[in-house]
Write an enzyme that holds these catalytic residues in place. Structure first.
Site, PDB file in Angstrom:
ATOM      1  N   SER A  13       0.847  -1.191   0.000  1.00 45.67           N
ATOM      2  CA  SER A  13       0.000   0.000   0.000  1.00 45.67           C
ATOM      3  C   SER A  13       0.884   1.242   0.000  1.00 45.67           C
ATOM      4  O   SER A  13       2.059   1.192   0.354  1.00 45.67           O
ATOM      5  CB  SER A  13      -0.937   0.022   1.215  1.00 45.67           C
ATOM      6  OG  SER A  13      -0.200   0.209   2.417  1.00 45.67           O
ATOM      7  N   ASP A 227      12.616   3.108   2.316  1.00 46.04           N
ATOM      8  CA  ASP A 227      11.691   3.263   3.439  1.00 46.04           C
ATOM      9  C   ASP A 227      12.275   2.767   4.758  1.00 46.04           C
ATOM     10  O   ASP A 227      11.985   3.313   5.828  1.00 46.04           O
ATOM     11  CB  ASP A 227      10.332   2.610   3.154  1.00 46.04           C
ATOM     12  CG  ASP A 227      10.408   1.161   2.716  1.00 46.04           C
ATOM     13  OD1 ASP A 227      11.502   0.558   2.762  1.00 46.04           O
ATOM     14  OD2 ASP A 227       9.366   0.619   2.308  1.00 46.04           O
ATOM     15  N   ASN A 286      17.478  -9.132   5.517  1.00 43.10           N
ATOM     16  CA  ASN A 286      16.073  -9.271   5.133  1.00 43.10           C
ATOM     17  C   ASN A 286      15.560 -10.627   5.591  1.00 43.10           C
ATOM     18  O   ASN A 286      16.139 -11.661   5.245  1.00 43.10           O
ATOM     19  CB  ASN A 286      15.923  -9.187   3.621  1.00 43.10           C
ATOM     20  CG  ASN A 286      16.039  -7.781   3.091  1.00 43.10           C
ATOM     21  OD1 ASN A 286      16.932  -7.047   3.492  1.00 43.10           O
ATOM     22  ND2 ASN A 286      15.159  -7.407   2.198  1.00 43.10           N
ATOM     23  N   GLY A 392       4.233  -1.481  10.599  1.00 38.68           N
ATOM     24  CA  GLY A 392       2.901  -2.074  10.769  1.00 38.68           C
ATOM     25  C   GLY A 392       2.886  -3.282  11.670  1.00 38.68           C
ATOM     26  O   GLY A 392       1.923  -3.529  12.393  1.00 38.68           O
TER      27      GLY A 392
END
Length: 474
Positions: A13, A227, A286, A392
């Protein structure tokens, strides 16, 4: 008081956020949220970057008078411009299969050890260097722009490459903090493709008149445009003895360091040294994040995540475990089926309910975090007292508690919108707010945002045994 807009694009998103920054004030409100995700055209997985640009403009138009704009997004993906500055095609998604087998071919020209010595990057099959090796439009291209740089170019007409995102391409010399011309030449990438580098906090240009529908002359500021770089700015750490997990579709697990760690041990453990704001190094790895759960929810048609988590909290612990970084979990698809196949291949009975599957995914993620964090501390020789979970995933209470249990460390969860906050803080400093360093920025986050603390519970021996089941003994 500064009013700035953060365009924050994640892998599922995007959002335009309005930030207000002043003396003791750091406020954030969502202006516009929009879908982002892969679009399959014929046999290729793309990003719909024109939709992202239109959605960004729609959100910025709703923000009202603002002092500046900053853009951050995921890493590694890019757009190619021709000699006229036109986009050659919609950027291809890093989960596309075009890079299958490409990494091995590139490593025949440049060894993994040489690549790591120059770039310090984790070997991932979708790194930009491997995408370029598979790129069909390279011969027609004049300029390569990472996604935030591409959107900034459309806003301002100015071409450049922000360092934190450039550092994820595997074409960037992490010690020299410059493009590696030697490496580019050896892998067949023309240096003309790679724009001039710019630091976070640089004004890259101003909004063009008429072309965007926005107020002409508004500064567009290069932030930590990867980000995760923006997220780490907003880690509310009080000192240097911290680790972080930027938790979302991906989980970025790591430490903040002053210089890269380029040892053979770091390379063999597949850690990455990515650029951060103010010249810091994000020493991280990651780990497959909430992507697996998100794909399960999509297949199940289950939107009520809180209900799934409540049921999973009551499911038996350590019943079924997976390696969340196994390659079969990378691409979109029927994730519940893949979990079942993975379990059968490892001699386990697949989860028999959705709650059991969710418990499996979250416990397996916590184990991957534990393994990664312990390895990072050893390799970098950096002790850690607290683990910050931002993004999130900080809202996922079950995952946060399992992470505290697995890692044996207190977890401080929040802020949720860390990437947007880091974006806004860098803009505010560029506009003259008295935020001289990361310590000042983080102090402002601590003073203005509520964090939730999770203390380790349970028996460490149970996590030791579970880790051995998934990853084997050390």
């Amino acid at each position: 008081m500064r009013r700035v807009a953060a365009v924050d694009l994640g892998a599922s998103s995007g959002r335009v956020m309005l930030g207000s920054v002043g003396d003791g004030t750091l406020e954030l409100s969502e202006i516009h949220r929009f879908w982002n995700g892969p679009v399959r055209l014929c046999d290729t997985l793309h990003w719909d970057v024109l939709h992202l640009y239109h959605s960004m403009l729609s959100g910025l138009a709703q923000a009202g008078p603002i002092d500046s704009i900053g853009i951050d997004s995921w890493a590694v993906d890019y757009g190619l411009l021709d000699t006229s500055g036109r986009l050659l095609g919609n950027p291809i998604h890093y989960r596309d299969s075009r890079t299958d087998g490409v990494m091995e071919k590139v490593l025949e020209r440049v060894s993994a050890a040489e690549l790591y010595e120059i770039t310090g990057l984790q070997q991932l099959p979708f790194n930009t260097i491997y995408q370029l090796a598979a790129e069909g439009l390279l011969g027609q291209a004049e300029t390569l722009l990472m996604i935030p740089d591409l959107l900034g170019y459309w806003l301002t007409g100015e071409v450049g490459a922000e360092r934190t995102n450039a550092s994820t391409t595997q074409l960037y010399d992490v010690r020299a903090q410059a493009w590696s011309s030697e490496l580019a030449e050896r892998v067949g990438v023309s240096m003309k493709l790679l724009p001039e580098l710019r630091d976070p906090g640089t004004v890259l240009g101003t909004v063009l008149p008429d072309a965007t529908g926005l107020a002409a002359g508004t500064p567009v500021i290069a932030v930590g445009s990867h980000d995760t770089a923006s997220s780490v700015v907003a880690v509310p750490a009080a000192d240097e003895r911290f680790a972080y997990i930027s938790s979302g579709t991906w989980s970025l697990v790591g430490l903040e360091l002053d210089s890269p760690v380029l040892t053979a041990e770091a390379r063999e453990a597949n850690f990455t040294n990515e650029g951060g704001v103010d010249g810091r190094i994000r020493f991280l790895k990651n780990v497959m994040g909430l992507w697996i759960l998100q794909e399960c929810q999509r297949v199940w048609g289950a939107d009520d995540l809180p209900a799934l988590l409540r049921e999973a909290a009551g499911a038996p612990p350590f019943a079924v475990l997976i390696d969340p970084d196994a390659p079969e979990f990378l691409a979109p698809g029927n994730m519940p089926q893949r979990i079942g196949e993975h379990c059968r291949a490892s001699g386990q009975e697949p989860p028999q309910s959705r709650a059991a599957a969710v418990r499996c995914v979250l416990e397996s993620l916590a184990l991957a975090y534990r393994r990664t964090l312990r390895s990072a501390q050893t390799i970098a020789d950096r002790p850690v007292d607290v683990l910050h979970v931002i993004g999130g995933g900080s809202q996922n209470e079950l995952l946060c508690q399992l992470t505290a249990d697995a890692c044996g460390l207190p977890v401080l969860a929040g802020p949720v919108e860390a990437s947007a906050l880091g974006n806004i803080l860098v803009q505010a400093r560029a506009l003259g707010e008295p935020l001289p360093d990361l310590g000042a920025m983080r102090a402002l986050v601590r003073a203005t945002h509520r964090l939730r603390r999770y203390e380790p519970q349970g028996k460490p021996a149970d996590w030791d045994a579970a880790e051995s089941r998934v990853f084997g003994t050390r």
